[in-house]
Design a protein around this motif. Structure first.
Motif, PDB file in Angstrom:
ATOM      1  N   THR A   1       0.824  -1.205   0.000  1.00 14.42           N
ATOM      2  CA  THR A   1       0.000   0.000   0.000  1.00 14.42           C
ATOM      3  C   THR A   1       0.860   1.257   0.000  1.00 14.42           C
ATOM      4  OG1 THR A   1      -0.194  -0.082   2.422  1.00 14.42           O
ATOM      5  CG2 THR A   1      -1.938  -1.118   1.137  1.00 14.42           C
TER       6      THR A   1
ATOM      7  N   TYR B   1     -11.571   3.501   4.981  1.00 10.86           N
ATOM      8  CA  TYR B   1     -11.000   3.027   3.720  1.00 10.86           C
ATOM      9  C   TYR B   1     -11.986   2.166   2.942  1.00 10.86           C
ATOM     10  CZ  TYR B   1      -6.407   5.070   4.153  1.00 10.86           C
ATOM     11  OH  TYR B   1      -5.382   5.959   4.203  1.00 10.86           O
ATOM     12  N   GLY B   2     -12.907   1.504   3.660  1.00  4.58           N
ATOM     13  CA  GLY B   2     -13.975   0.808   2.965  1.00  4.58           C
ATOM     14  C   GLY B   2     -14.858   1.799   2.229  1.00  4.58           C
TER      15      GLY B   2
ATOM     16  N   ALA C   1     -14.227   6.210  -4.366  1.00  3.10           N
ATOM     17  CA  ALA C   1     -13.271   6.218  -5.484  1.00  3.10           C
ATOM     18  C   ALA C   1     -13.937   5.764  -6.782  1.00  3.10           C
ATOM     19  CB  ALA C   1     -12.076   5.319  -5.164  1.00  3.10           C
TER      20      ALA C   1
ATOM     21  N   TYR D   1     -13.852   4.795   1.341  1.00  2.00           N
ATOM     22  CA  TYR D   1     -12.993   5.344   0.288  1.00  2.00           C
ATOM     23  C   TYR D   1     -13.130   4.557  -1.004  1.00  2.00           C
ATOM     24  CZ  TYR D   1     -10.063   8.572   3.071  1.00  2.00           C
ATOM     25  OH  TYR D   1      -9.596   9.603   3.819  1.00  2.00           O
ATOM     26  N   THR D   2     -13.195   3.220  -0.873  1.00  2.00           N
ATOM     27  CA  THR D   2     -13.296   2.371  -2.060  1.00  2.00           C
ATOM     28  C   THR D   2     -14.537   2.710  -2.874  1.00  2.00           C
ATOM     29  OG1 THR D   2     -12.161   0.580  -0.881  1.00  2.00           O
ATOM     30  CG2 THR D   2     -13.360   0.001  -2.882  1.00  2.00           C
TER      31      THR D   2
ATOM     32  N   CYS E   1      -8.010  -1.264   3.879  1.00  2.00           N
ATOM     33  CA  CYS E   1      -9.192  -1.549   4.703  1.00  2.00           C
ATOM     34  C   CYS E   1      -8.998  -2.851   5.475  1.00  2.00           C
ATOM     35  CB  CYS E   1     -10.437  -1.621   3.826  1.00  2.00           C
ATOM     36  SG  CYS E   1     -11.953  -2.048   4.714  1.00  2.00           S
TER      37      CYS E   1
ATOM     38  N   TRP F   1      -7.877   7.688  -9.408  1.00  2.25           N
ATOM     39  CA  TRP F   1      -8.943   6.992  -8.689  1.00  2.25           C
ATOM     40  C   TRP F   1      -8.776   5.481  -8.781  1.00  2.25           C
ATOM     41  CZ3 TRP F   1     -11.668   9.403  -5.265  1.00  2.25           C
ATOM     42  CH2 TRP F   1     -11.991  10.763  -5.425  1.00  2.25           C
TER      43      TRP F   1
ATOM     44  N   TRP G   1      -6.154   4.364  -6.345  1.00  2.00           N
ATOM     45  CA  TRP G   1      -6.618   4.408  -4.956  1.00  2.00           C
ATOM     46  C   TRP G   1      -7.581   3.282  -4.631  1.00  2.00           C
ATOM     47  CZ3 TRP G   1      -3.439   6.480  -2.064  1.00  2.00           C
ATOM     48  CH2 TRP G   1      -2.799   7.686  -2.370  1.00  2.00           C
ATOM     49  N   ILE G   2      -8.329   2.787  -5.608  1.00  2.00           N
ATOM     50  CA  ILE G   2      -9.207   1.651  -5.343  1.00  2.00           C
ATOM     51  C   ILE G   2      -8.376   0.457  -4.865  1.00  2.00           C
ATOM     52  CG2 ILE G   2     -10.715  -0.068  -6.418  1.00  2.00           C
ATOM     53  CD1 ILE G   2     -11.803   2.210  -8.202  1.00  2.00           C
TER      54      ILE G   2
ATOM     55  N   ASP H   1      -7.039   1.255  -1.354  1.00  2.41           N
ATOM     56  CA  ASP H   1      -8.090   1.307  -0.330  1.00  2.41           C
ATOM     57  C   ASP H   1      -8.570  -0.080   0.078  1.00  2.41           C
ATOM     58  OD1 ASP H   1      -7.886   4.044  -0.475  1.00  2.41           O
ATOM     59  OD2 ASP H   1      -9.624   4.298  -1.786  1.00  2.41           O
ATOM     60  N   VAL H   2      -8.720  -0.984  -0.876  1.00  2.00           N
ATOM     61  CA  VAL H   2      -9.199  -2.330  -0.570  1.00  2.00           C
ATOM     62  C   VAL H   2      -8.222  -3.048   0.366  1.00  2.00           C
ATOM     63  CG1 VAL H   2      -9.636  -4.626  -1.539  1.00  2.00           C
ATOM     64  CG2 VAL H   2     -10.575  -2.600  -2.657  1.00  2.00           C
TER      65      VAL H   2
END
Length: 201
Positions: A129, A174-175, A181, A177-178, A159, A148, A151-152, A155-156
């Motif tokens: 990460t 972060y969940g 995104a 955020y996914t 999380c 974006w 970041w997916i 973020d996964v």
């Protein structure tokens, strides 16, 4: 309840700041950099306390990129939609291979440092990460649409990692955020087309 809040106040505070940050990013609002600066300063303490040393070190890079991003967004001319001066564009194809090589090299280097120099129990995920975030924050600073998608991926994994490290509020963020995104990619794509149409008129 009070003891829980006291024990997790940094987690809660940075989560709230992170929520404001991602919503500002979704809107392509330049104030995201100001909120991000404060969040990242607090994240340094949070991550260090939880043994996420790569993430902790990453925050120093983030802080430098918030300054770069703010200056770039504010003073680079070209946009006409009023969202900011810097227009949304595609990630340059000539940069894809160099960034892939750099990310893999960075991942391996950070992984090795965590294994040999720290007591990290999650060196693979923490280093992954961190390495991927290097290109993500740079792509955001350059206002590339594909930031974006980067970041997916970040973020996964983050999380899951933060739930494992008992940072529940940040993990939940972060969940979220996914999901944001995914919608953020669609919104920025529309904003980019709008900006292109303005340039044609």
């Amino acid at each position: 309840m009070n003891s829980f809040i006291i024990d997790h106040w940094l987690d809660i505070t940075t989560t709230l700041l992170g929520l404001a940050y991602i919503l500002l990013e979704y809107k392509a609002n330049i104030w995201l950099w100001i909120v991000g600066f404060l969040m990242q300063a607090l994240d340094i303490v949070l991550y260090y306390n939880h043994g996420l040393y790569a993430d902790c070190g990453m925050e120093f890079y983030y802080i430098s990129m918030t300054i770069y991003g703010f200056i770039t967004w504010k003073y680079t001319k070209g946009g006409k939609t009023g969202h900011s001066e810097l227009p949304i564009t595609h990630f340059k194809s000539s940069l894809i291979l160099p960034w892939i090589i750099a990310t893999l090299a960075l991942w391996g280097g950070i992984w090795w440092l965590l294994v040999t120099q720290t007591d990290s129990r999650v060196p693979v995920a923490d280093s992954f990460t961190t390495a991927l975030s290097f290109v993500g924050i740079w792509a955001l600073a350059r206002k590339y649409l594909e930031q974006w998608l980067i970041w997916i991926g970040v973020d996964v994994v983050t999380c899951a990692l933060y739930f494992y490290k008992d940072i529940p509020f940040k993990a939940s963020l972060y969940g979220l955020y996914t999901l944001i995104a995914i919608f953020g990619y669609r919104k920025w794509r529309l904003m980019m087309k709008e900006d292109e149409n303005h340039k044609k008129t």
